[in-house]
Write a protein that holds these residues in place. Structure first.
Motif, short mmCIF file in Angstrom:
data_model
loop_
_atom_site.label_atom_id
_atom_site.label_comp_id
_atom_site.label_asym_id
_atom_site.label_seq_id
_atom_site.Cartn_x
_atom_site.Cartn_y
_atom_site.Cartn_z
N LEU A 111 6.98 0.73 11.84
CA LEU A 111 5.96 0.45 10.70
C LEU A 111 5.62 1.64 9.78
N GLU A 112 5.34 1.41 8.57
CA GLU A 112 5.32 2.60 7.43
C GLU A 112 3.97 2.16 6.81
N ALA A 113 3.41 1.10 6.94
CA ALA A 113 2.21 0.90 6.15
C ALA A 113 1.44 -0.28 6.72
N PRO A 114 0.17 -0.36 6.40
CA PRO A 114 -0.64 -1.54 7.26
C PRO A 114 0.10 -2.79 6.50
N LEU B 216 0.67 -1.17 0.04
CA LEU B 216 0.05 0.10 0.19
C LEU B 216 0.91 1.28 0.03
N ASP B 217 1.20 1.89 -0.94
CA ASP B 217 2.33 2.92 -1.58
C ASP B 217 1.89 3.53 -2.44
N PRO B 218 0.82 4.54 -2.05
CA PRO B 218 0.45 5.64 -3.22
C PRO B 218 1.80 6.59 -3.39
N PHE B 219 2.62 6.55 -2.55
CA PHE B 219 3.99 7.61 -2.81
C PHE B 219 4.86 6.86 -3.80
N LEU B 220 4.60 5.60 -3.89
CA LEU B 220 5.60 4.94 -4.75
C LEU B 220 7.16 4.87 -4.42
N ARG B 221 7.19 4.66 -2.98
CA ARG B 221 8.50 5.11 -2.33
C ARG B 221 9.43 3.87 -2.45
N LEU C 103 -10.47 1.14 2.80
CA LEU C 103 -9.01 0.83 2.63
C LEU C 103 -8.75 -0.45 3.64
N GLU C 104 -9.88 -1.01 4.22
CA GLU C 104 -9.40 -2.16 5.01
C GLU C 104 -9.73 -3.67 4.18
N ARG D 119 7.85 0.34 -13.45
CA ARG D 119 7.95 1.50 -14.48
C ARG D 119 9.01 1.38 -15.24
#
Lengths: 512, 132
Positions: A508-511, A106-111, A171-172, A119
């Motif tokens: 922790l950086e995302a679920p 789950l990474d909308p920032f694509l980091r 987003l669960e 890509r």
């Protein structure tokens, strides 16, 4: 020229889904044959029962305390030790095809590198990523930034919307039901079979193998996203197994009273989840209440799951045929396993979470050594951990096992003297005010889990199961005075054997 | 649960004024927030572009040089409601404490945004301390 290595992992697959392990639902002749020619492990145990920590253990040969990926959503540092790097440094060509999940999805920032790679292609910047020189990545759905999703959107855009929506509007993890029974995460997917991710993973693996020279040594991690939910295999295939014919799991508690009696003897978060009053982890749908699960829903979930297992087996068969066609048949070691299991109806529950029982902890593991190695077929009943896979790959390659690895290679038989004395499993989760912490040791036919203080546990709870007398772990003997000495010995062993936790702790950086 | 709250903090061995100069300018967010590749500011409106190409329209709620506080809301897209607060505290010894707090509905986005901010602040700390 060294032995080549095909490491095959699936996602969230139970031990009893393979014919060679006694499964009767899915037909798995390819893995069954590998098992008959090689080594079948009867108690392979993950070091975590969720994806990111477990996959990080496979890659690093380290326990979660050491590599630091303490729950899903904690990214494995890019510079972490990697058996793929060790093999690449030894001259192996290396590839990862399929599901990675060393970094959050789950990474909308694509980091995260693994999400951004598609890509730019399949070759990472700098030449390798975690030691892999070629990565073609996929997950359970057609959404997201990975190669499979981009391929499907480009070549078969009409199929993108056919998959189950893994997340809901909150987003669960989605609780929406489907199929004939309304079971959660069951969905009719009209996608053509050849477009489905299982066949895509096999296709891309074959394409990469075809790109290699005949004399190349290679290590390929082929990582199928199935049979992890959603249970949405191609509609054309679901007629293989009529869910109405599917038996309920062994020991399945059909009465509500029996379920609740069993759950009430376990630490309190079991019953709280069952009743829908506590969801301690992101991996289970927050809006789903396990107490609502019906017998028919269990049957339908298991039917769909079995279809997915059959498709994986057939896809693996195609890859092995391609390997044979290249003339490599005698030189390739094949390891087949998964990252963790699935409750799939046990105790009236589905999915996964902080529950260290066989549904999640007893995994399929088969190692078919290259015939050139002259290893006799065997069955290993002694417990082993996935933490031993990294050393196993090094041993196959003839490479010294690096110092970063925490476990020796897998035993070749029960009698070869290198089976681990104990296997450790860890769980930590801290999410929106709910913290749960388990430490488990499997040894001498017992499974002992200690609960550290958390949101719902005060540090005195635990689970103790005698695997011989209670193979389904229905009777928690933690408080049984007759087992006190055994329990205390296992707890002492657990305290001494656990590696110290990584410091400082990774964030922790995302679920997920 | 529909709403979540996440906090991340990092201590940076640089003076608060220097840190604020790096992260208090709303038009330069892409210089420190990994995963934001571009931004445009028009009064109290800002649109950031994420690494995946998603435009994220925002309302700047607070940009206070005296308190060294920046607050913004994401006003469309993946959140129904959101407020993030960035504070730079002077610890009085030539170092500073940067605190990023994110409240969002759905809760998942609080962790996604807060997690990304926490990672960005860690990288900012490494960069700024390496420049000494």
């Amino acid at each position: 020229m060294a032995r080549k290595i095909l490491l095959v992992t699936t996602d969230q697959q139970r031990y009893d889904t393979l014919g060679c392990n006694g499964g009767t639902l899915a037909r798995t002749p390819v893995v069954d044959r590998l098992a008959s020619e090689g080594i079948r492990y009867e108690r392979a145990i993950p070091q975590s029962v969720v994806c990111m920590p477990s996959r990080s253990t496979i890659l690093t040969g380290q326990h979660p305390s050491t590599h630091g990926v303490w729950m899903n959503g904690v990214p494995l540092p890019v510079g972490a030790p990697s058996v793929a790097s060790t093999l690449h440094d030894a001259g192996y060509r290396t590839a990862l095809v399929g599901k990675p999940h060393f970094q959050p999805f789950l990474d909308p920032f694509l980091r995260f590198e693994e999400n951004a790679l598609a890509r730019t292609g399949t070759v990472p910047r700098g030449g390798t990523h975690r030691g892999f020189e070629h990565l073609e990545l996929a997950t359970h759905t057609a959404a997201g930034p990975l190669h499979y999703a981009r391929w499907l959107a480009e070549h078969h855009p009409e199929a993108v919307g056919m998959f189950y929506a893994v997340l809901d509007s909150q987003l669960e993890v989605n609780a929406a039901g489907g199929g004939d029974t309304g079971a959660p995460q069951v969905h009719v997917n009209p996608i053509e079979r050849s477009w489905y991710h299982t066949d895509w993973v096999a296709d891309r693996t074959i394409a990469w193998l075809d790109s290699l020279g005949a004399a190349d040594d290679w290590f390929c991690w082929m990582s199928f996203p199935d049979p992890h939910h959603p249970w949405d295999p191609p509609q054309s295939e679901i007629g293989r197994i009529d869910w109405r014919d599917v038996p309920l799991p062994d020991g399945y508690p059909q009465s509500r009273e029996e379920r609740e009696r069993i759950l009430d003897a376990k630490p309190r978060h079991w019953r709280l989840w069952y009743d829908g009053t506590l969801v301690s982890n992101y991996e289970a749908p927050a809006a789903w209440v396990p107490a609502t699960l019906t017998d028919d829903q269990v049957r339908e979930v298991n039917a769909r799951n079995a279809v997915e297992c059959e498709l994986i087996d057939e896809a693996l068969g195609r890859v092995l045929a391609a390997i044979d066609a290249r003339g490599w048949g005698d030189e390739v070691d094949v390891i087949f396993t998964t990252d963790h299991g699935e409750l799939q109806g046990d105790f009236g529950l589905l999915f996964k979470g902080p529950y260290h029982v066989d549904g999640l902890m007893r995994l399929p593991l088969v190692w078919r050594p290259a015939s050139s190695a002259g290893v006799a077929p065997s069955v290993v009943s002694h417990p082993v951990g996935l933490v031993g896979l990294a050393a196993t790959c090094c041993e196959i390659a003839g490479v010294d096992v690096p110092a970063y690895v925490e476990a020796p290679a897998l035993p070749l038989s029960d009698g070869d003297g290198r089976a681990p004395e104990r296997v450790l499993t860890e769980w930590d989760s801290e999410l929106f005010g709910v913290g749960v912490h388990l430490r488990t040791v499997t040894r001498d036919g017992w499974v002992c889990t200690a609960y550290a203080p958390g949101t719902v546990h005060d540090g005195t709870e635990g689970e103790l199961y005698d695997l011989a007398d209670d193979p389904l772990q229905r009777a928690n003997r933690w408080d049984d005075a007759a087992c006190r000495a055994q329990r205390d010995d296992l707890l002492d062993d657990l305290r001494v054997s656990l590696p110290p936790p990584r410091s400082p702790r990774l964030q922790l950086e995302a679920p997920v | 649960m529909t709403r979540g709250s996440v906090r991340r903090e990092v201590r940076i061995a640089r003076p608060a004024g220097e840190v604020w100069a790096r992260i208090g300018d709303p038009a330069r967010v892409q210089d420190w927030f990994v995963g934001i590749v571009d931004s445009t500011v028009d009064g109290t409106s800002r649109v950031v572009i994420t690494g995946s190409g998603i435009p994220m329209p925002e309302e700047i709620v607070t940009c206070d040089d005296l308190q060294r506080r920046f607050q913004y809301r994401i006003t469309a897209g993946l959140v129904r409601e959101h407020l993030s607060t960035l504070d730079v505290h002077d610890l009085g010894d030539g170092t500073s404490l940067v605190v990023y707090s994110c409240d969002a509905d759905p809760a998942t986005m609080a962790l996604v945004i807060g997690g990304a901010a926490g990672s960005a602040l860690e990288q900012l700390r490494t960069t700024m301390e390496g420049q000494r």
